[in-house]
Design a protein around this motif. Structure first.
Motif, mmCIF file in Angstrom:
data_model
loop_
_atom_site.group_PDB
_atom_site.id
_atom_site.type_symbol
_atom_site.label_atom_id
_atom_site.label_comp_id
_atom_site.label_asym_id
_atom_site.label_seq_id
_atom_site.Cartn_x
_atom_site.Cartn_y
_atom_site.Cartn_z
ATOM 1 N N VAL A 101 0.851 -1.179 0.000
ATOM 2 C CA VAL A 101 0.000 0.000 0.000
ATOM 3 C C VAL A 101 0.895 1.240 0.000
ATOM 4 C CG1 VAL A 101 -1.690 1.305 1.335
ATOM 5 C CG2 VAL A 101 -1.875 -1.177 1.185
ATOM 6 N N ASP A 102 0.615 2.168 -0.890
ATOM 7 C CA ASP A 102 1.398 3.401 -0.996
ATOM 8 C C ASP A 102 0.756 4.466 -0.115
ATOM 9 O OD1 ASP A 102 2.896 5.609 -1.667
ATOM 10 O OD2 ASP A 102 2.730 5.306 -3.827
ATOM 11 N N ARG A 103 1.040 4.394 1.181
ATOM 12 C CA ARG A 103 0.454 5.329 2.155
ATOM 13 C C ARG A 103 0.795 6.776 1.807
ATOM 14 N NH1 ARG A 103 -1.688 5.526 7.291
ATOM 15 N NH2 ARG A 103 -1.209 7.436 8.423
ATOM 16 N N ASP A 133 -8.937 10.896 7.516
ATOM 17 C CA ASP A 133 -10.128 11.692 7.843
ATOM 18 C C ASP A 133 -10.287 11.812 9.350
ATOM 19 O OD1 ASP A 133 -10.944 12.312 5.266
ATOM 20 O OD2 ASP A 133 -12.468 10.734 5.172
ATOM 21 N N ASP A 134 -10.116 10.681 10.045
ATOM 22 C CA ASP A 134 -10.247 10.681 11.507
ATOM 23 C C ASP A 134 -9.187 11.567 12.152
ATOM 24 O OD1 ASP A 134 -12.392 8.958 11.286
ATOM 25 O OD2 ASP A 134 -11.243 7.167 11.832
ATOM 26 N N ALA A 135 -7.959 11.516 11.629
ATOM 27 C CA ALA A 135 -6.877 12.345 12.174
ATOM 28 C C ALA A 135 -7.192 13.815 11.973
ATOM 29 C CB ALA A 135 -5.545 11.990 11.516
ATOM 30 N N ASP A 136 -7.739 14.168 10.790
ATOM 31 C CA ASP A 136 -8.119 15.558 10.537
ATOM 32 C C ASP A 136 -9.207 16.002 11.501
ATOM 33 O OD1 ASP A 136 -6.315 15.848 8.487
ATOM 34 O OD2 ASP A 136 -7.807 15.696 6.878
ATOM 35 N N THR A 137 -10.168 15.141 11.744
ATOM 36 C CA THR A 137 -11.251 15.460 12.670
ATOM 37 C C THR A 137 -10.698 15.667 14.073
ATOM 38 O OG1 THR A 137 -12.820 14.183 11.358
ATOM 39 C CG2 THR A 137 -13.428 14.627 13.644
ATOM 40 N N PHE A 138 -9.802 14.782 14.487
ATOM 41 C CA PHE A 138 -9.211 14.874 15.814
ATOM 42 C C PHE A 138 -8.415 16.168 15.966
ATOM 43 C CE2 PHE A 138 -5.726 14.043 18.817
ATOM 44 C CZ PHE A 138 -6.462 13.734 19.944
ATOM 45 N N GLU A 139 -7.656 16.543 14.931
ATOM 46 C CA GLU A 139 -6.845 17.759 14.989
ATOM 47 C C GLU A 139 -7.704 19.008 15.040
ATOM 48 O OE1 GLU A 139 -4.188 17.565 11.684
ATOM 49 O OE2 GLU A 139 -3.052 15.903 12.535
ATOM 50 N N ASN A 140 -8.924 18.940 14.508
ATOM 51 C CA ASN A 140 -9.786 20.123 14.449
ATOM 52 C C ASN A 140 -10.730 20.243 15.622
ATOM 53 O OD1 ASN A 140 -8.722 21.084 12.014
ATOM 54 N ND2 ASN A 140 -9.987 19.648 10.852
ATOM 55 N N VAL A 141 -10.658 19.302 16.548
ATOM 56 C CA VAL A 141 -11.526 19.350 17.732
ATOM 57 C C VAL A 141 -11.030 20.438 18.665
ATOM 58 C CG1 VAL A 141 -12.279 18.094 19.769
ATOM 59 C CG2 VAL A 141 -12.185 16.935 17.571
ATOM 60 N N GLU A 142 -11.944 21.271 19.112
ATOM 61 C CA GLU A 142 -11.592 22.308 20.073
ATOM 62 C C GLU A 142 -11.896 21.798 21.474
ATOM 63 O OE1 GLU A 142 -12.935 26.241 19.381
ATOM 64 O OE2 GLU A 142 -12.919 25.974 17.223
ATOM 65 N N TYR A 143 -10.956 22.003 22.357
ATOM 66 C CA TYR A 143 -11.142 21.581 23.738
ATOM 67 C C TYR A 143 -11.656 22.749 24.576
ATOM 68 C CZ TYR A 143 -8.607 17.476 22.276
ATOM 69 O OH TYR A 143 -8.220 16.337 21.641
ATOM 70 N N ALA A 144 -12.551 22.423 25.511
ATOM 71 C CA ALA A 144 -13.124 23.460 26.376
ATOM 72 C C ALA A 144 -12.153 23.872 27.449
ATOM 73 C CB ALA A 144 -14.406 22.939 27.005
ATOM 74 N N ALA A 182 -8.840 2.245 1.544
ATOM 75 C CA ALA A 182 -9.933 2.974 2.201
ATOM 76 C C ALA A 182 -9.668 3.116 3.697
ATOM 77 C CB ALA A 182 -11.258 2.265 1.951
ATOM 78 N N ILE A 183 -9.052 2.113 4.299
ATOM 79 C CA ILE A 183 -8.709 2.191 5.726
ATOM 80 C C ILE A 183 -7.747 3.356 5.968
ATOM 81 C CG2 ILE A 183 -7.398 1.020 7.548
ATOM 82 C CD1 ILE A 183 -8.675 -1.622 6.472
ATOM 83 N N ILE A 184 -6.782 3.517 5.087
ATOM 84 C CA ILE A 184 -5.830 4.636 5.225
ATOM 85 C C ILE A 184 -6.563 5.956 5.062
ATOM 86 C CG2 ILE A 184 -3.815 5.772 4.226
ATOM 87 C CD1 ILE A 184 -2.841 2.943 3.439
ATOM 88 N N TRP A 185 -7.409 6.066 4.034
ATOM 89 C CA TRP A 185 -8.152 7.304 3.798
ATOM 90 C C TRP A 185 -9.001 7.660 5.021
ATOM 91 C CZ3 TRP A 185 -7.767 10.699 -0.200
ATOM 92 C CH2 TRP A 185 -8.690 11.740 -0.211
ATOM 93 N N ASP A 186 -9.713 6.667 5.531
ATOM 94 C CA ASP A 186 -10.572 6.901 6.699
ATOM 95 C C ASP A 186 -9.755 7.313 7.921
ATOM 96 O OD1 ASP A 186 -12.748 6.258 5.120
ATOM 97 O OD2 ASP A 186 -12.938 4.218 5.909
ATOM 98 N N ALA A 187 -8.586 6.713 8.091
ATOM 99 C CA ALA A 187 -7.715 7.087 9.215
ATOM 100 C C ALA A 187 -7.255 8.529 9.076
ATOM 101 C CB ALA A 187 -6.512 6.151 9.289
ATOM 102 N N ILE A 204 -2.659 12.803 -1.756
ATOM 103 C CA ILE A 204 -3.980 13.092 -2.330
ATOM 104 C C ILE A 204 -4.891 13.676 -1.258
ATOM 105 C CG2 ILE A 204 -6.055 12.084 -3.350
ATOM 106 C CD1 ILE A 204 -4.149 9.959 -4.612
ATOM 107 N N HIS A 205 -4.920 13.060 -0.108
ATOM 108 C CA HIS A 205 -5.778 13.532 0.996
ATOM 109 C C HIS A 205 -5.428 14.974 1.363
ATOM 110 C CE1 HIS A 205 -7.591 13.689 5.016
ATOM 111 N NE2 HIS A 205 -8.409 12.749 4.564
#
Length: 113
Positions: A33-35, A102-113, A95-100, A41-42
């Motif tokens: 797999v060419d991560r 996406d998840d990393a981007d979501t995690f990085e964009n989470v704002e903490y209270a 697809a597992i890499i792509w989803d990971a 691309i991501h």
């Protein structure tokens, strides 16, 4: 399969009334797999595929610009196009890499209270 039998999906891009099918695939020769390609691309780095499309002679400059715009609007469209001929298992591994990513981007964009 001839062009009349081709089923259209996200791998086909309409540009200026003409239809262009993406003609390039990820190099799956050794089964690895060419991560890094998926990460590029991501992250919106399409340079190698833009250059390949432009140099192929298959696309007009306007069509290449249309591909670039499509990929910028939806990077997953390039990802999906590159995997259109991959077997099911290969597609799942990518697809597992792509989803990971996406998840990393979501995690990085989470704002903490």
């Amino acid at each position: 399969m001839n062009t009349d039998q081709r089923t259209y999906s996200d791998t086909v891009v309409a540009v200026d009334g003409d239809v262009f099918a993406t003609m390039f695939t990820l190099d799956l020769g050794d089964g690895e797999v060419d991560r890094e390609a998926v990460e590029r691309i991501h992250g919106g780095d399409f340079d190698e595929w833009i250059e390949a499309a432009a140099r192929s002679g298959l696309f007009t400059p306007q069509a290449v610009a249309g591909l670039v715009q499509t990929w910028q609007d939806n990077p997953k469209s390039l990802f999906d196009a590159l995997l259109v001929d991959a077997d099911e298992m290969t597609h799942k591994r990518y697809a597992i890499i792509w989803d990971a990513l996406d998840d990393a981007d979501t995690f990085e964009n989470v704002e903490y209270a």
